[in-house]
Design a protein around this motif. Structure first.
Motif, PDB file in Angstrom:
ATOM      1  N   ALA A 501       0.831  -1.207   0.000  1.00  0.00           N
ATOM      2  CA  ALA A 501       0.000   0.000   0.000  1.00  0.00           C
ATOM      3  C   ALA A 501       0.863   1.255   0.000  1.00  0.00           C
ATOM      4  CB  ALA A 501      -0.922   0.008   1.215  1.00  0.00           C
ATOM      5  N   PHE A 502       0.542   2.157  -0.919  1.00  0.00           N
ATOM      6  CA  PHE A 502       1.098   3.507  -0.964  1.00  0.00           C
ATOM      7  C   PHE A 502      -0.057   4.472  -0.734  1.00  0.00           C
ATOM      8  CE2 PHE A 502       3.601   0.737  -3.674  1.00  0.00           C
ATOM      9  CZ  PHE A 502       4.895   0.987  -3.273  1.00  0.00           C
ATOM     10  N   SER A 503       0.236   5.747  -0.553  1.00  0.00           N
ATOM     11  CA  SER A 503      -0.848   6.702  -0.294  1.00  0.00           C
ATOM     12  C   SER A 503      -1.818   6.782  -1.469  1.00  0.00           C
ATOM     13  CB  SER A 503      -0.269   8.087   0.013  1.00  0.00           C
ATOM     14  OG  SER A 503       0.440   8.599  -1.107  1.00  0.00           O
ATOM     15  N   SER A 504      -1.324   6.592  -2.691  1.00  0.00           N
ATOM     16  CA  SER A 504      -2.161   6.798  -3.874  1.00  0.00           C
ATOM     17  C   SER A 504      -2.653   5.506  -4.516  1.00  0.00           C
ATOM     18  CB  SER A 504      -1.391   7.607  -4.917  1.00  0.00           C
ATOM     19  OG  SER A 504      -0.209   6.919  -5.291  1.00  0.00           O
ATOM     20  N   CYS A 505      -2.222   4.337  -4.014  1.00  0.00           N
ATOM     21  CA  CYS A 505      -2.604   3.082  -4.656  1.00  0.00           C
ATOM     22  C   CYS A 505      -2.218   1.904  -3.784  1.00  0.00           C
ATOM     23  CB  CYS A 505      -1.940   2.948  -6.031  1.00  0.00           C
ATOM     24  SG  CYS A 505      -0.120   2.892  -5.940  1.00  0.00           S
ATOM     25  N   VAL A 506      -2.735   0.744  -4.139  1.00  0.00           N
ATOM     26  CA  VAL A 506      -2.283  -0.526  -3.556  1.00  0.00           C
ATOM     27  C   VAL A 506      -1.826  -1.402  -4.718  1.00  0.00           C
ATOM     28  CG1 VAL A 506      -2.892  -2.569  -2.229  1.00  0.00           C
ATOM     29  CG2 VAL A 506      -3.875  -0.343  -1.606  1.00  0.00           C
ATOM     30  N   VAL A 507      -0.580  -1.884  -4.646  1.00  0.00           N
ATOM     31  CA  VAL A 507       0.008  -2.676  -5.722  1.00  0.00           C
ATOM     32  C   VAL A 507       0.066  -4.136  -5.289  1.00  0.00           C
ATOM     33  CG1 VAL A 507       2.049  -3.005  -7.172  1.00  0.00           C
ATOM     34  CG2 VAL A 507       1.378  -0.695  -6.471  1.00  0.00           C
ATOM     35  N   ARG A 508      -0.285  -5.009  -6.225  1.00  0.00           N
ATOM     36  CA  ARG A 508      -0.225  -6.449  -5.981  1.00  0.00           C
ATOM     37  C   ARG A 508       0.894  -7.023  -6.834  1.00  0.00           C
ATOM     38  NH1 ARG A 508      -5.665 -10.215  -6.270  1.00  0.00           N
ATOM     39  NH2 ARG A 508      -4.898 -11.968  -4.999  1.00  0.00           N
ATOM     40  N   VAL A 509       1.934  -7.512  -6.173  1.00  0.00           N
ATOM     41  CA  VAL A 509       3.117  -7.968  -6.897  1.00  0.00           C
ATOM     42  C   VAL A 509       3.456  -9.395  -6.468  1.00  0.00           C
ATOM     43  CG1 VAL A 509       4.672  -6.955  -5.173  1.00  0.00           C
ATOM     44  CG2 VAL A 509       5.517  -7.384  -7.471  1.00  0.00           C
ATOM     45  N   ALA A 510       3.962 -10.196  -7.382  1.00  0.00           N
ATOM     46  CA  ALA A 510       4.254 -11.602  -7.111  1.00  0.00           C
ATOM     47  C   ALA A 510       5.387 -11.749  -6.098  1.00  0.00           C
ATOM     48  CB  ALA A 510       4.615 -12.318  -8.407  1.00  0.00           C
ATOM     49  N   PHE A 511       5.310 -12.819  -5.271  1.00  0.00           N
ATOM     50  CA  PHE A 511       6.382 -13.142  -4.328  1.00  0.00           C
ATOM     51  C   PHE A 511       7.719 -13.286  -5.045  1.00  0.00           C
ATOM     52  CE2 PHE A 511       3.657 -15.589  -0.967  1.00  0.00           C
ATOM     53  CZ  PHE A 511       3.170 -14.385  -0.504  1.00  0.00           C
ATOM     54  N   ALA A 512       7.665 -13.888  -6.223  1.00  0.00           N
ATOM     55  CA  ALA A 512       8.897 -14.184  -6.953  1.00  0.00           C
ATOM     56  C   ALA A 512       8.674 -13.968  -8.447  1.00  0.00           C
ATOM     57  CB  ALA A 512       9.326 -15.629  -6.691  1.00  0.00           C
ATOM     58  N   HIS A 513       9.758 -13.671  -9.165  1.00  0.00           N
ATOM     59  CA  HIS A 513       9.674 -13.366 -10.584  1.00  0.00           C
ATOM     60  C   HIS A 513      10.472 -14.410 -11.357  1.00  0.00           C
ATOM     61  CE1 HIS A 513       9.271  -9.591  -8.202  1.00  0.00           C
ATOM     62  NE2 HIS A 513       8.102  -9.691  -8.789  1.00  0.00           N
ATOM     63  N   CYS A 514       9.996 -15.656 -11.194  1.00  0.00           N
ATOM     64  CA  CYS A 514      10.699 -16.811 -11.768  1.00  0.00           C
ATOM     65  C   CYS A 514      10.782 -16.722 -13.285  1.00  0.00           C
ATOM     66  CB  CYS A 514       9.980 -18.100 -11.355  1.00  0.00           C
ATOM     67  SG  CYS A 514       9.536 -18.186  -9.593  1.00  0.00           S
ATOM     68  N   GLN A 515       9.771 -16.111 -13.914  1.00  0.00           N
ATOM     69  CA  GLN A 515       9.722 -16.062 -15.380  1.00  0.00           C
ATOM     70  C   GLN A 515      10.908 -15.313 -15.973  1.00  0.00           C
ATOM     71  OE1 GLN A 515       7.337 -15.411 -13.246  1.00  0.00           O
ATOM     72  NE2 GLN A 515       5.292 -15.929 -13.984  1.00  0.00           N
ATOM     73  N   GLN A 516      11.552 -14.448 -15.180  1.00  0.00           N
ATOM     74  CA  GLN A 516      12.736 -13.747 -15.689  1.00  0.00           C
ATOM     75  C   GLN A 516      13.860 -14.717 -16.068  1.00  0.00           C
ATOM     76  OE1 GLN A 516      12.624  -9.428 -13.421  1.00  0.00           O
ATOM     77  NE2 GLN A 516      14.187 -10.895 -12.896  1.00  0.00           N
ATOM     78  N   HIS A 517      13.814 -15.881 -15.453  1.00  0.00           N
ATOM     79  CA  HIS A 517      14.862 -16.876 -15.693  1.00  0.00           C
ATOM     80  C   HIS A 517      14.292 -18.069 -16.456  1.00  0.00           C
ATOM     81  CE1 HIS A 517      16.871 -14.525 -12.556  1.00  0.00           C
ATOM     82  NE2 HIS A 517      15.730 -14.594 -11.907  1.00  0.00           N
ATOM     83  N   ALA A 518      13.229 -17.817 -17.228  1.00  0.00           N
ATOM     84  CA  ALA A 518      12.427 -18.899 -17.792  1.00  0.00           C
ATOM     85  C   ALA A 518      13.181 -19.799 -18.750  1.00  0.00           C
ATOM     86  CB  ALA A 518      11.197 -18.312 -18.495  1.00  0.00           C
ATOM     87  N   ALA A 519      14.209 -19.278 -19.430  1.00  0.00           N
ATOM     88  CA  ALA A 519      14.861 -20.068 -20.483  1.00  0.00           C
ATOM     89  C   ALA A 519      16.233 -20.589 -20.087  1.00  0.00           C
ATOM     90  CB  ALA A 519      14.974 -19.226 -21.755  1.00  0.00           C
ATOM     91  N   CYS A 520      16.607 -20.447 -18.817  1.00  0.00           N
ATOM     92  CA  CYS A 520      17.952 -20.838 -18.423  1.00  0.00           C
ATOM     93  C   CYS A 520      17.932 -21.537 -17.072  1.00  0.00           C
ATOM     94  CB  CYS A 520      18.873 -19.630 -18.369  1.00  0.00           C
ATOM     95  SG  CYS A 520      20.550 -20.038 -17.841  1.00  0.00           S
ATOM     96  N   MET A 521      18.263 -22.799 -17.055  1.00  0.00           N
ATOM     97  CA  MET A 521      18.238 -23.591 -15.822  1.00  0.00           C
ATOM     98  C   MET A 521      19.263 -23.082 -14.801  1.00  0.00           C
ATOM     99  SD  MET A 521      18.541 -27.718 -15.498  1.00  0.00           S
ATOM    100  CE  MET A 521      18.245 -28.544 -13.933  1.00  0.00           C
ATOM    101  N   LYS A 522      20.465 -22.717 -15.294  1.00  0.00           N
ATOM    102  CA  LYS A 522      21.501 -22.239 -14.382  1.00  0.00           C
ATOM    103  C   LYS A 522      21.068 -20.956 -13.685  1.00  0.00           C
ATOM    104  CE  LYS A 522      26.452 -21.300 -14.091  1.00  0.00           C
ATOM    105  NZ  LYS A 522      27.749 -21.321 -14.813  1.00  0.00           N
ATOM    106  N   SER A 523      20.451 -20.059 -14.426  1.00  0.00           N
ATOM    107  CA  SER A 523      19.973 -18.803 -13.852  1.00  0.00           C
ATOM    108  C   SER A 523      18.849 -19.065 -12.854  1.00  0.00           C
ATOM    109  CB  SER A 523      19.487 -17.873 -14.969  1.00  0.00           C
ATOM    110  OG  SER A 523      19.017 -16.657 -14.445  1.00  0.00           O
ATOM    111  N   CYS A 524      17.967 -20.007 -13.195  1.00  0.00           N
ATOM    112  CA  CYS A 524      16.828 -20.320 -12.331  1.00  0.00           C
ATOM    113  C   CYS A 524      17.289 -20.905 -10.998  1.00  0.00           C
ATOM    114  CB  CYS A 524      15.897 -21.288 -13.048  1.00  0.00           C
ATOM    115  SG  CYS A 524      14.415 -21.752 -12.109  1.00  0.00           S
ATOM    116  N   VAL A 525      18.122 -21.937 -11.055  1.00  0.00           N
ATOM    117  CA  VAL A 525      18.611 -22.582  -9.836  1.00  0.00           C
ATOM    118  C   VAL A 525      19.491 -21.631  -9.033  1.00  0.00           C
ATOM    119  CG1 VAL A 525      20.001 -24.502  -8.941  1.00  0.00           C
ATOM    120  CG2 VAL A 525      18.432 -24.879 -10.851  1.00  0.00           C
ATOM    121  N   GLY A 526      20.238 -20.775  -9.754  1.00  0.00           N
ATOM    122  CA  GLY A 526      21.137 -19.842  -9.085  1.00  0.00           C
ATOM    123  C   GLY A 526      20.449 -18.759  -8.288  1.00  0.00           C
TER     124      GLY A 526
END
Length: 574
Positions: A501-526
């Motif tokens: 919550a901010f004064s002007s809005c409430v933002v809903r954001v994911a616990f984790a952003h796994c998709q950023q590492h979607a194409a690389c196993m080393k990046s994902c596990v790391g």
């Protein structure tokens, strides 16, 4: 006080025996492009015409089951967390609760401007399974009322908010129900001079702290309150009277009151707490010369980690110091035991504070709870000698030590002070990890993995998992540093999201952003993120609790030496 820079240099060059905690960067950073997909609430209703006409001025958020209640200026919103969304959340119920013209006129006559003479919701509590208890500043004439949780309809007449809610929306306050009684920490007057811990409602007599006594309070800033056993504990910071020879020194405190306190005799502490005691919270880097983080910023509810019943708290350096924040843990049993220790006293206005000799402490022990069925079955019957001692000796001599006698997390490389904290003690597909989310004054979220090693020694190791910006100036319809301050955070574990919550809005954001590492196993596990895993079809995915899908992760060690390098461009890791 030493500067933080000098302390770090002295620690690194061997002038102290301690090792300053590692302040390395995160293993992963949430990309700006990915964060643009966050879902926001800006005050619009489902099916209503788009376009916000009222400023939100969010003050409080409260999650009850699958509903998020958002308290702002003149309005309370009810949002269904299970409703399908694209990029915006909508309210399905709205309570409009404005100040009447008479209260506004009086507020203006007292010198306040139009924007201040509104009804800012500062208390938002679940009273029972069907009732919300809400208090608002009401144009500097605070008022409270009960409302149904499902329809937001009024239940009975409103009552005075004095000593339950602050007059000024900028004032800090805390409130909770325990044993159906309302316990509050706030100020009772227009000028915010009379700070109070107050009990009301529930059939017991109203009780308060002693008025205008600097030994009890000196300009307190209330942070949080929790119920534990027979007591309610209040966490706050204040100007420390025991260091008044050093000009103004702000210290962090925990105070305790008995839930069954009935006040003192007609001669001493009548309608006032007989059980109020307070102690200093110690969050410091140990060594030959301790470095203290004295300014309490936030405290969690009571959680259990490794068999310990604890709270986690954010502390910072003073505003005129080099910025730094630390997270310390406090065991509730240790906090309670401090109040069985020595009392502190100042024999004269000119003398230093010293421990009270045990033989001078009256019986029964000052600050204790009355025991039904004994000689002192009510606090009304405590001897005047004991009550007078409590009145003049509310401060304990010993400080509350943090678990492991040092911070679990320390951040000195970011300039923004941390001010909000939430904890997931059952993170990951097997619910066997603890993840801490920290919010800063500029909307940045820091995510840490907490790894206590043994239940006896409780040596802690923390790992900085991720760093991302939760604030969206475009979606929140506001720009500027003042709008970036986080005013509230809640975990929504069912959807795997963080509600910020901010004064002007409430933002809903994911616990984790796994998709950023979607194409690389080393990046994902790391990433070593307990929420993320490499699944069989060749992608980095969010792992639902109890998932039966085969996956690979290495949260404990992050060993990726057996994995090939990533091809293409992927987010850099510090």
């Amino acid at each position: 006080m030493k500067s933080l820079t000098f302390l770090i240099l002295s620690l690194l060059t061997g002038l102290s025996e301690a090792t300053f905690p590692d302040d390395s960067g995160p293993l992963s950073t949430g990309s700006v492009d990915y964060m643009k997909h966050s879902v926001v609430f800006v005050g619009n209703g489902l099916g209503a015409s788009p376009g916000l006409t009222e400023r939100l001025d969010v003050q409080r958020i409260l999650k009850v089951n699958r509903t998020l209640f958002i308290g702002g200026r003149d309005h309370l919103y009810s949002v269904d967390l299970d409703a399908p969304v694209a990029d915006e959340m909508f309210y399905n119920k709205k309570l409009t609760w404005r100040s009447n013209q008479h209260d506004i006129d009086i507020c203006r006559m007292k010198g306040k401007n139009e924007a201040e003479c509104r009804n800012f919701i500062k208390v938002l509590l679940k009273r029972n399974n069907s009732v919300l208890f809400i208090c608002g500043t009401n144009a500097y004439n605070p008022v409270c009322a009960n409302y149904t949780m499902d329809t937001l309809e009024s239940l009975g007449p409103s009552i005075s908010g004095m000593a339950r809610c602050p007059y000024d929306p900028k004032q800090a306050n805390v409130a909770l129900f325990a044993d159906n009684k309302l316990f509050t920490g706030t100020v009772t007057d227009f000028l915010a001079i009379d700070a109070v811990i107050y009990r009301s409602l529930g059939g017991s007599p109203t009780l308060r702290t002693v008025k205008h006594d600097s030994k009890w309070f000196k300009e307190p800033y209330f942070i949080h309150a929790v119920e534990y056993g027979r007591h309610v504990f209040f966490f706050f910071r204040e100007i420390a009277m025991e260091f008044n020879y050093l000009e103004k020194v702000v210290l962090s405190r925990v105070a305790r009151v008995c839930k069954n306190d009935m006040g003192g005799s007609q001669r001493v502490l009548e309608k006032q707490w007989t059980s109020f005691l307070k102690a200093r919270l110690n969050c410091s880097v140990p060594g030959d010369s301790h470095f203290y983080f004295n300014v309490l910023q936030a405290v969690t509810d009571i959680i259990r980690i490794n068999g310990h019943t604890i709270v986690l708290a954010i502390f910072s350096t003073p505003s005129n110091s080099i910025p730094g924040s630390a997270i310390c843990a406090f065991d509730m049993e240790q906090i309670s035991s401090i109040f069985d220790g020595r009392f502190k006293e100042q024999k004269s206005p000119e003398s230093i504070w010293t421990p009270v000799p045990e033989e001078l402490v009256p019986k029964p022990r000052p600050g204790c709870c009355a025991e039904p069925g004994t000689k002192y079955n009510s606090s009304n019957g405590f001897p005047d000698e004991m009550l007078n001692f409590v009145k003049t000796h509310p401060l304990m001599d010993d400080t509350v030590p943090s678990l492991n006698h040092g911070p679990w997390i320390i951040k000195t490389t970011i300039r923004d002070r941390l001010n909000k904290i939430v904890v997931d003690t059952e993170a990951g597909p097997f619910k066997n990890y603890t993840v801490v989310f920290l919010g800063s004054e500029t909307g940045i979220i820091l995510k840490f993995l907490i790894r206590p090693t043994t239940s006896t020694n409780f040596v802690n190791r923390s790992l900085f998992l991720e760093h991302f910006d939760a604030y969206s100036p475009e979606k929140c319809n506001s720009k500027g540093h003042e709008h970036r301050k986080i005013v509230g955070m809640e975990l929504d574990k069912i959807s795997g999201t963080l509600l910020v919550a901010f004064s002007s809005c409430v933002v809903r954001v994911a616990f984790a952003h796994c998709q950023q590492h979607a194409a690389c196993m080393k990046s994902c596990v790391g990433t070593r993120d307990p929420y993320c895993g490499w699944v069989g079809d060749g992608q980095c995915a969010y792992l639902e609790p109890g998932t039966s899908i085969p996956f690979e992760q290495d949260v404990d060690h992050g060993n990726t030496t057996h994995l090939g390098d990533c091809q293409g461009n992927f987010p850099e890791r510090s």
